[in-house]
Structures are given as structure tokens and as C-alpha cells.
Design an enzyme around this catalytic site. Structure first.
Site, PDB file in Angstrom:
ATOM      1  N   MET A  91      42.777  27.314  37.983  1.00 22.02           N
ATOM      2  CA  MET A  91      43.874  26.409  38.314  1.00 22.02           C
ATOM      3  C   MET A  91      44.418  25.642  37.105  1.00 22.02           C
ATOM      4  SD  MET A  91      44.209  27.059  41.514  1.00 22.02           S
ATOM      5  CE  MET A  91      43.232  27.881  42.766  1.00 22.02           C
ATOM      6  N   LEU A  94      47.529  28.047  31.360  1.00 24.45           N
ATOM      7  CA  LEU A  94      46.952  28.658  30.153  1.00 24.45           C
ATOM      8  C   LEU A  94      47.772  28.309  28.917  1.00 24.45           C
ATOM      9  CD1 LEU A  94      45.986  32.280  31.234  1.00 24.45           C
ATOM     10  CD2 LEU A  94      44.602  30.201  31.263  1.00 24.45           C
ATOM     11  N   ASN A 108      45.361  38.147  37.037  1.00 24.11           N
ATOM     12  CA  ASN A 108      45.219  37.026  37.965  1.00 24.11           C
ATOM     13  C   ASN A 108      45.201  37.557  39.387  1.00 24.11           C
ATOM     14  OD1 ASN A 108      45.363  34.232  38.892  1.00 24.11           O
ATOM     15  ND2 ASN A 108      47.504  34.643  39.422  1.00 24.11           N
ATOM     16  N   HIS A 110      46.360  36.481  43.151  1.00 27.04           N
ATOM     17  CA  HIS A 110      47.176  35.511  43.880  1.00 27.04           C
ATOM     18  C   HIS A 110      47.042  35.791  45.381  1.00 27.04           C
ATOM     19  CE1 HIS A 110      50.299  32.602  44.578  1.00 27.04           C
ATOM     20  NE2 HIS A 110      50.834  33.451  45.435  1.00 27.04           N
ATOM     21  N   ASP A 151      53.227  33.745  38.057  1.00 24.99           N
ATOM     22  CA  ASP A 151      53.114  34.869  39.012  1.00 24.99           C
ATOM     23  C   ASP A 151      54.233  35.904  38.837  1.00 24.99           C
ATOM     24  OD1 ASP A 151      50.934  33.477  40.122  1.00 24.99           O
ATOM     25  OD2 ASP A 151      52.200  32.451  41.581  1.00 24.99           O
ATOM     26  N   ALA A 180      41.331  41.391  51.518  1.00 25.69           N
ATOM     27  CA  ALA A 180      42.173  41.793  50.386  1.00 25.69           C
ATOM     28  C   ALA A 180      41.578  41.392  49.030  1.00 25.69           C
ATOM     29  CB  ALA A 180      43.579  41.220  50.546  1.00 25.69           C
ATOM     30  N   GLU A 181      41.444  40.087  48.781  1.00 25.96           N
ATOM     31  CA  GLU A 181      41.079  39.646  47.417  1.00 25.96           C
ATOM     32  C   GLU A 181      39.797  40.270  46.891  1.00 25.96           C
ATOM     33  OE1 GLU A 181      41.411  35.467  46.490  1.00 25.96           O
ATOM     34  OE2 GLU A 181      42.712  35.134  48.206  1.00 25.96           O
TER      35      GLU A 181
HETATM   36  C1  GAR Z   1      41.530  32.460  45.733  1.00 23.25           C
HETATM   37  O1  GAR Z   1      42.032  32.516  47.043  1.00 23.25           O
HETATM   38  C2  GAR Z   1      42.596  32.870  44.741  1.00 23.25           C
HETATM   39  O2  GAR Z   1      43.427  33.883  45.230  1.00 23.25           O
HETATM   40  C3  GAR Z   1      43.353  31.581  44.581  1.00 23.25           C
HETATM   41  O3  GAR Z   1      42.352  30.598  44.549  1.00 23.25           O
HETATM   42  C4  GAR Z   1      41.239  31.014  45.343  1.00 23.25           C
HETATM   43  C5  GAR Z   1      39.973  30.882  44.528  1.00 23.25           C
HETATM   44  O4  GAR Z   1      38.836  31.142  45.303  1.00 23.25           O
HETATM   45  N1  GAR Z   1      44.168  31.601  43.395  1.00 23.25           N
HETATM   46  C6  GAR Z   1      45.377  31.044  43.321  1.00 23.25           C
HETATM   47  O5  GAR Z   1      45.890  30.430  44.234  1.00 23.25           O
HETATM   48  C7  GAR Z   1      46.092  31.240  41.983  1.00 23.25           C
HETATM   49  N2  GAR Z   1      47.481  30.890  42.100  1.00 23.25           N
HETATM   50  P1  GAR Z   1      37.447  31.511  44.650  1.00 23.25           P
HETATM   51  O6  GAR Z   1      37.127  30.425  43.611  1.00 23.25           O
HETATM   52  O7  GAR Z   1      36.476  31.467  45.790  1.00 23.25           O
HETATM   53  O8  GAR Z   1      37.525  32.869  44.011  1.00 23.25           O
END
Ligand code: GAR
Length: 208
Positions: A91, A94, A108, A110, A151, A180-181
């Protein structure tokens, strides 16, 4: 062997997904060399510790100004001679020098389908709140290369996830992470580690 540095700020579930995928052989030719958090309390640092991965907190709060923080972060990343920097819930903004220097070598994750629900102010739970407000039926996640915009870099992988009636932002966030992630982040790293990702005219071609 692709040398990876992971930048985190919070829970680190995406970091965990990468660690697990390496252990399971789903990511090959890659190793996490360092985990860096801007937040000293990030559980992601504990995950790194538990898995024997080098980790450090570099917080803007510990530096006189942004320039000093940027230099410290850049120096630390250089020290590890990284091939890829992975933003896994990072967060912090950079340093521009970092983005310049690591063109197409920073990725990254998102939590939405870019170009929807992205850009300035769209991060974490807030993304899912906006998705629910708008009433879209599909959301998802995107892994992309990082460029100077927010992004806006070349998209590597995306995966759609259904929004269900009655979802809270927290429930939707969990579904997007699980479906997904935690899948596309390791997949993207594996593709890069095995030379399958090519950027052509700002777009990503996945090689056979
Ligand atoms: C995740 O959902 C990621 O996609 C989001 O923060 C979360 C981190 O979770 N990133 C953003 O919003 C970037 N713009 P995590 O620390 O459990 O991986």
C-alpha cells in the site's frame, strides 16, 4: 532461478499463496529472497519469519522525508539483486526511480477486473465496497506489470468471480482472494519464471 522480492503491507495471504505454490512445485525456477513491509505490524512479516524467508520493515515513518525512504527502499532491493518485485498487498507509493529501473520487472495484484474499479483510491476493501455499490455481477482480480500510472500497466492474467446478492465487502473480498488472487498471482510468477511472458506494444503475450 528468478530472484523475487515481495513488498507487503498487511495480512500477506497472497505472499502465503506464493510460498505455498513454490513449496508445491506449482512455481518453478523461482525463490523469494526478501520480504519488505512498510508496516511493522504486518502479519506478512510473521509469515516470512515462519517460512525462513529474510524480511525487514522499511517504514516511511522512520525517515526524515520521502526521498530518504525511497533511497532506503531502493538500496535494500538492489542489495538482493532481484529479477522480479512482487507487490502483494503493498500500500505504499513506489519511488519513481524504482519503477523506471525495474520496467516490466514489477508486478501487482489488484482485487478487481482492470480497468474497472481501479486507479487512485481503489485499494483493499474499498474496491469491493465500490463493486457492491455499482451492482456489477462479475468482479475478479488482475495481475499486471507496474508502470508510472496507478493500475495502468500491461495486464498479465485476470480471473472473474461472481458477485452474489447479499454479499458484504468482507465476504466478497474473501471470495475474490480464494477464487482469483491466490490462483493468478502464483500462475503469473510461474509464467514469468519460465520465460513465458512477453510484453508487446504495452500488451502481454503468453507464449506457448
Ligand atoms: C489483496 O486483496 C490485494 O489484491 C489488495 O490488497 C489485499 C492484500 O491482502 N491490493 C490492492 O488493493 C492493491 N491496489 P494480503 O495482504 O492478504 O495479500
Amino acid at each position: 532461478m528468478l530472484r523475487i522480492g515481495v513488498l507487503v503491507s498487511g495480512g500477506g495471504t497472497n505472499l502465503q499463496a506464493i510460498i505455498d505454490a513454490i513449496a508445491a512445485g506449482k512455481i518453478t525456477n523461482a525463490s523469494i529472497e526478501i520480504v519488505i513491509s512498510n508496516n511493522p505490524g504486518a502479519y506478512a512479516l510473521t509469515r516470512a519469519e515462519q517460512n525462513g524467508i529474510e524480511h525487514i520493515c522499511i517504514s516511511p515513518k522512520n525517515y526524515a522525508d520521502r526521498g530518504a525512504f525511497n533511497r532506503a527502499l531502493l538500496e535494500k532491493l538492489e542489495e538482493y539483486k532481484l529479477d522480479l518485485i512482487v507487490l502483494a498487498g503493498c500500500m505504499v507509493v513506489l519511488p519513481p526511480e524504482l519503477i523506471d529501473k525495474y520496467q516490466n520487472r514489477i508486478i501487482n495484484i489488484h482485487p478487481a477486473l482492470i480497468p474497472s474499479f481501479c486507479g487512485k483510491g481503489y485499494y483493499g476493501l474499498h474496491v469491493h465496497e465500490e463493486v457492491l455499490k455499482r451492482g456489477v455481477k462479475l468482479t475478479g482480480a488482475t495481475v499486471h506489470f507496474v508502470d508510472a500510472g496507478t493500475d495502468t500497466g500491461p495486464i498479465i492474467l485476470q480471473k472473474a468471480v461472481e458477485v452474489q446478492w447479499g454479499d458484504s465487502p468482507e465476504i466478497l473480498q474473501k471470495r475474490v482472494m480464494e477464487q482469483a488472487e491466490w490462483q493468478i498471482m502464483p500462475q503469473a510468477i510461474n509464467l514469468i519464471a519460465n520465460g513465458k511472458v512477453e510484453v508487446i506494444d504495452g500488451k502481454v503475450k503468453i507464449k506457448e
